[in-house]
Design an enzyme around this catalytic site. Structure first.
Site, mmCIF file in Angstrom:
data_model
loop_
_atom_site.group_PDB
_atom_site.id
_atom_site.type_symbol
_atom_site.label_atom_id
_atom_site.label_comp_id
_atom_site.label_asym_id
_atom_site.label_seq_id
_atom_site.Cartn_x
_atom_site.Cartn_y
_atom_site.Cartn_z
ATOM 1 N N TYR A 1 10.190 -31.228 31.725
ATOM 2 C CA TYR A 1 11.442 -31.317 31.515
ATOM 3 C C TYR A 1 11.901 -32.697 31.083
ATOM 4 O O TYR A 1 12.509 -33.190 30.126
ATOM 5 C CB TYR A 1 12.217 -31.054 32.984
ATOM 6 C CG TYR A 1 13.520 -31.264 32.920
ATOM 7 C CD1 TYR A 1 14.773 -30.454 32.332
ATOM 8 C CD2 TYR A 1 14.235 -32.208 33.636
ATOM 9 C CE1 TYR A 1 16.035 -30.573 32.244
ATOM 10 C CE2 TYR A 1 15.581 -32.725 33.712
ATOM 11 C CZ TYR A 1 16.498 -31.794 33.028
ATOM 12 O OH TYR A 1 17.759 -31.904 33.063
ATOM 13 N N SER B 1 19.192 -36.986 30.672
ATOM 14 C CA SER B 1 19.020 -36.721 31.950
ATOM 15 C C SER B 1 18.515 -38.188 32.514
ATOM 16 O O SER B 1 17.879 -38.913 31.779
ATOM 17 C CB SER B 1 18.148 -35.883 32.307
ATOM 18 O OG SER B 1 17.782 -35.931 33.788
HETATM 19 N N1 LIG Z 1 22.702 -30.293 37.108
HETATM 20 C C1 LIG Z 1 22.040 -31.584 37.025
HETATM 21 O O1 LIG Z 1 21.740 -32.255 37.978
HETATM 22 C C2 LIG Z 1 21.637 -32.293 35.835
HETATM 23 C C3 LIG Z 1 21.163 -33.626 35.821
HETATM 24 C C4 LIG Z 1 20.679 -33.998 34.492
HETATM 25 C C5 LIG Z 1 20.875 -33.549 33.284
HETATM 26 N N2 LIG Z 1 21.189 -32.454 33.501
HETATM 27 C C6 LIG Z 1 21.506 -31.437 32.094
HETATM 28 O O2 LIG Z 1 22.837 -31.083 31.887
HETATM 29 C C7 LIG Z 1 22.770 -29.937 31.325
HETATM 30 C C8 LIG Z 1 23.487 -28.806 31.878
HETATM 31 O O3 LIG Z 1 22.746 -28.571 33.082
HETATM 32 P P1 LIG Z 1 23.552 -27.650 34.121
HETATM 33 O O4 LIG Z 1 23.135 -28.632 35.452
HETATM 34 O O5 LIG Z 1 24.798 -27.279 33.830
HETATM 35 O O6 LIG Z 1 22.482 -26.472 34.254
HETATM 36 P P2 LIG Z 1 22.677 -24.924 34.466
HETATM 37 O O7 LIG Z 1 23.961 -24.661 35.548
HETATM 38 O O8 LIG Z 1 21.322 -24.103 34.670
HETATM 39 O O9 LIG Z 1 23.469 -24.404 33.152
HETATM 40 C C9 LIG Z 1 22.591 -24.292 31.941
HETATM 41 C C10 LIG Z 1 23.366 -23.683 30.772
HETATM 42 O O10 LIG Z 1 22.361 -23.809 29.639
HETATM 43 C C11 LIG Z 1 22.356 -22.396 29.090
HETATM 44 N N3 LIG Z 1 21.261 -22.000 28.368
HETATM 45 C C12 LIG Z 1 19.896 -21.940 29.074
HETATM 46 N N4 LIG Z 1 19.046 -21.654 28.289
HETATM 47 C C13 LIG Z 1 19.672 -21.287 27.244
HETATM 48 C C14 LIG Z 1 19.139 -21.055 25.949
HETATM 49 N N5 LIG Z 1 17.725 -20.680 25.779
HETATM 50 N N6 LIG Z 1 20.185 -20.423 24.922
HETATM 51 C C15 LIG Z 1 21.472 -20.753 25.134
HETATM 52 N N7 LIG Z 1 21.956 -21.293 26.328
HETATM 53 C C16 LIG Z 1 20.996 -21.534 27.168
HETATM 54 C C17 LIG Z 1 22.669 -21.373 30.270
HETATM 55 O O11 LIG Z 1 23.354 -20.358 29.942
HETATM 56 P P3 LIG Z 1 22.529 -18.975 29.785
HETATM 57 O O12 LIG Z 1 22.136 -18.724 31.184
HETATM 58 O O13 LIG Z 1 23.962 -18.063 29.400
HETATM 59 O O14 LIG Z 1 22.040 -18.836 28.683
HETATM 60 C C18 LIG Z 1 23.820 -22.322 31.131
HETATM 61 O O15 LIG Z 1 25.102 -22.434 30.657
HETATM 62 C C19 LIG Z 1 21.286 -29.809 30.602
HETATM 63 O O16 LIG Z 1 20.945 -30.006 29.537
HETATM 64 C C20 LIG Z 1 20.474 -30.578 31.970
HETATM 65 O O17 LIG Z 1 19.235 -30.884 31.419
HETATM 66 C C21 LIG Z 1 21.792 -31.549 34.602
#
Ligand SMILES: NC(=O)c1ccc[n+]([C@@H]2O[C@H](COP(=O)([O-])OP(=O)(O)OC[C@H]3O[C@@H](n4cnc5c(N)ncnc54)[C@H](OP(=O)(O)O)[C@@H]3O)[C@@H](O)[C@H]2O)c1
Length: 259
Positions: free
Chosen positions: A162, A149
């Site tokens: 985080y 991130s």
């Molecule tokens: N969106 C942003 O702005 C942003 C920015 C920078 C970095 N990121 C990074 O990108 C990645 C994806 O983020 P996102 O925005 O797509 O988040 P999201 O929509 O909240 O999705 C997170 C995913 O992780 C899974 N997850 C969470 N805890 C888990 C666990 N204990 N075991 C297995 N699966 C788990 C969730 O699935 P379940 O609920 O089915 O477990 C979901 O599929 C993350 O690493 C996040 O830090 C996102």
């Protein structure tokens, strides 16, 4: 002359086996879709069976599967990888994507939230990367992408823990890239900025938040999950065959305003 067949061959993941953690929604779903559209057979992991099924239904081609696995449960991670190896001939691409965030400053962070984020974002990731790394080392080939991130490069005050987990993952990526390079295994990270996914749903639903935030972004908009999914897919594949230990920042220029 522009040769489309060359580009197709360079990007093709035909016959490759990929695993994406957190594939049930958001960026992980978009990564799975992109990998499948380039020909990979994708295994998605997550805790929620119904959203995993929704992703599965979106994937092009055949041979995809979903596995319910909480990555913070290290025994479940061990079980997943030993089962995966029994059922699949190879692991060509591993994307460590599962993570979550609780907004709080360091001094306000709740102890249970600290444990939760460290267990999922860091310890779960390390366990997965240990397994993926060992498999790929044995195969003498493979590509790993870790979702970091901009908060893993430049800490945000209200995303303190985080940020700690994402800074740590940047270190893990560099250590793993060093140790696995001689075995023809690449390890890179992707650091997104603000992307429109469920992780940001609460913040983005606040009156005026998005508009105010976009003022800090050079491209003046929030990114889409697909924009990250396609980039991670390219990074994982042959188009970036000489890149390892690198962090690709995809933030619409947000970091330009933060430094
Ligand atoms: N969106 C942003 O702005 C942003 C920015 C920078 C970095 N990121 C990074 O990108 C990645 C994806 O983020 P996102 O925005 O797509 O988040 P999201 O929509 O909240 O999705 C997170 C995913 O992780 C899974 N997850 C969470 N805890 C888990 C666990 N204990 N075991 C297995 N699966 C788990 C969730 O699935 P379940 O609920 O089915 O477990 C979901 O599929 C993350 O690493 C996040 O830090 C996102």
């Amino acid at each position: 002359m522009f040769d489309i067949d060359y580009v197709r061959a360079l990007c093709s993941l035909e016959g490759q086996h990929a695993v994406v953690t957190g594939g049930s929604q958001g960026i992980g779903r978009a990564i799975a879709c992109s990998l499948a559209s380039f020909g990979a057979r994708v295994t998605i992991l997550g805790r929620n069976p119904s959203t995993l099924d929704e992703t599965l239904a979106l994937l092009d081609g055949e041979g995809h599967e979903r596995v319910v696995c909480d990555v913070s449960d290290l025994a479940a991670v061990d079980a997943f990888f030993s089962d995966y190896q029994r059922r699949h001939p190879a692991l060509d691409i591993f994307v460590n994507n599962a993570a979550y965030s609780v907004h709080a400053t360091l001094e306000e962070a709740d102890r249970a939230d600290i444990d939760g984020m460290v267990d999922t974002n860091l310890k779960g990731a390390i366990a997965c990367l240990q397994h993926a790394g060992k498999i790929m080392k044995r195969q003498q080939r493979g590509s790993i992408v870790v979702l970091s991130s901009v908060n893993g490069l430049n800490s945000h005050p209200t995303q303190a823990i985080y940020s700690v987990t994402k800074f740590a993952l940047e270190g893990v990526v560099k250590a793993l890239a060093s140790s696995l390079g001689p075995y023809n295994v690449r390890v890179n990270s992707c650091a997104p900025g603000a992307i429109d996914t469920p992780i940001n749903a609460e913040a983005f639903s606040r009156e005026g938040f998005k508009e105010e935030f976009c003022k800090k972004v050079s491209l003046k908009r929030i990114g889409s999950a697909k924009e990250i999914g396609d980039a991670v897919c390219m990074l994982a594949g042959g188009a970036f065959a000489y890149m390892t230990g690198a962090t690709v920042v995809i933030d619409g220029g947000l970091m330009l305003k933060q430094v």
